[in-house]
Design an enzyme around this catalytic site. Sequence first.
Site, PDB file in Angstrom:
ATOM      1  N   GLU A 103      47.006  35.328  39.418  1.00 11.68           N
ATOM      2  CA  GLU A 103      48.292  35.645  38.769  1.00 11.68           C
ATOM      3  C   GLU A 103      49.395  34.752  39.332  1.00 11.68           C
ATOM      4  OE1 GLU A 103      48.062  39.836  39.539  1.00 11.68           O
ATOM      5  OE2 GLU A 103      46.379  39.952  38.128  1.00 11.68           O
ATOM      6  N   SER A 218      37.634  43.863  38.147  1.00 10.43           N
ATOM      7  CA  SER A 218      37.133  45.111  37.576  1.00 10.43           C
ATOM      8  C   SER A 218      36.042  45.773  38.415  1.00 10.43           C
ATOM      9  CB  SER A 218      36.653  44.903  36.129  1.00 10.43           C
ATOM     10  OG  SER A 218      37.738  44.482  35.315  1.00 10.43           O
TER      11      SER A 218
HETATM   12  P1  13P Z   1      41.160  44.554  38.874  1.00 16.74           P
HETATM   13  O1  13P Z   1      40.290  45.227  39.895  1.00 16.74           O
HETATM   14  O2  13P Z   1      42.237  45.456  38.340  1.00 16.74           O
HETATM   15  O3  13P Z   1      40.365  43.871  37.810  1.00 16.74           O
HETATM   16  O4  13P Z   1      41.964  43.388  39.642  1.00 16.74           O
HETATM   17  C1  13P Z   1      41.272  42.500  40.430  1.00 16.74           C
HETATM   18  C2  13P Z   1      42.243  41.691  41.199  1.00 16.74           C
HETATM   19  O5  13P Z   1      42.944  40.877  40.654  1.00 16.74           O
HETATM   20  C3  13P Z   1      42.330  41.919  42.647  1.00 16.74           C
HETATM   21  O6  13P Z   1      43.083  40.941  43.269  1.00 16.74           O
END
Ligand code: 13P
Length: 263
Positions: A103, A218
Amino acid sequence: MAHRKPLVAGNWKMNGSRDTATALLAGLRERAGAGAPFGGRVDCLVCPPYPYLDLARATLEGSGVALGAQNVASQRPGAFTGEVDAGMLLDFGCSHVIVGHSERRALFGETDEIVAAKVARALEAGLTPVACVGETLAEREAGQTEAVLARQLAALVPAIAAAAAGAVIVAYEPVWAIGTGETASPEIAQQAHSFIRTRLSAGGVASAAAVRLLYGGSVKPDNALTLFSQPYIDGGLIGGASLVAGDFASICEAAVSAAQGSA
Ligand code: 13P
């Protein structure tokens, strides 16, 4: 193979409030038990947003659950408005910091070079970086997964090679699996982890076998055990499920079971 203690890390991202953070950490503490968390058979790390670090430090005191941040400046202290220095994170009880999450790469312009500089600065200050790598769906579909991982790792290798054995943690987070409910199959994850370890070693990281490789994307209580049972998956970086104390605790317990199964 070097023994690598599993690590389960929670990345809260930009979520929570004082109240929810307090309740979540209290719930986690309760499930983790007295003494070392989960009997000391898994390392447990939570990474709340900056404003809640001090609250988290106080709530977790004596629990053995480690504290980390989600980002850090690449610079040393000075005129960098809005940035947070690695030394400040240490000052607030952090031992770890997530660096180069997809991100941050995709939404905040962090290049491989910026991520590498942040890893180097974290190490210099005495923090353990959790450096994230991973391909997008388009890159995977174009057959570029290994090329992307190789490029991202090449930037990180000098800092990892210069650091003490195991001082850097690498998280493989395929972007298409983050927050989508679509988890990488254990085989796909294992293949990527195997590739990452080989690249670290080929790049000159003498202690590549000591680097813990986390899988993220996930991870939930019902898929954690199969993922963590893969030989090169040393735990997980958990997003959504880390916001629910019971789910995060169950994932930590899955890491304990996986380690016992392979012992
Ligand atoms: P999720 O477990 O919500 O898919 O996110 C993973 C993540 O980006 C952890 O840094």
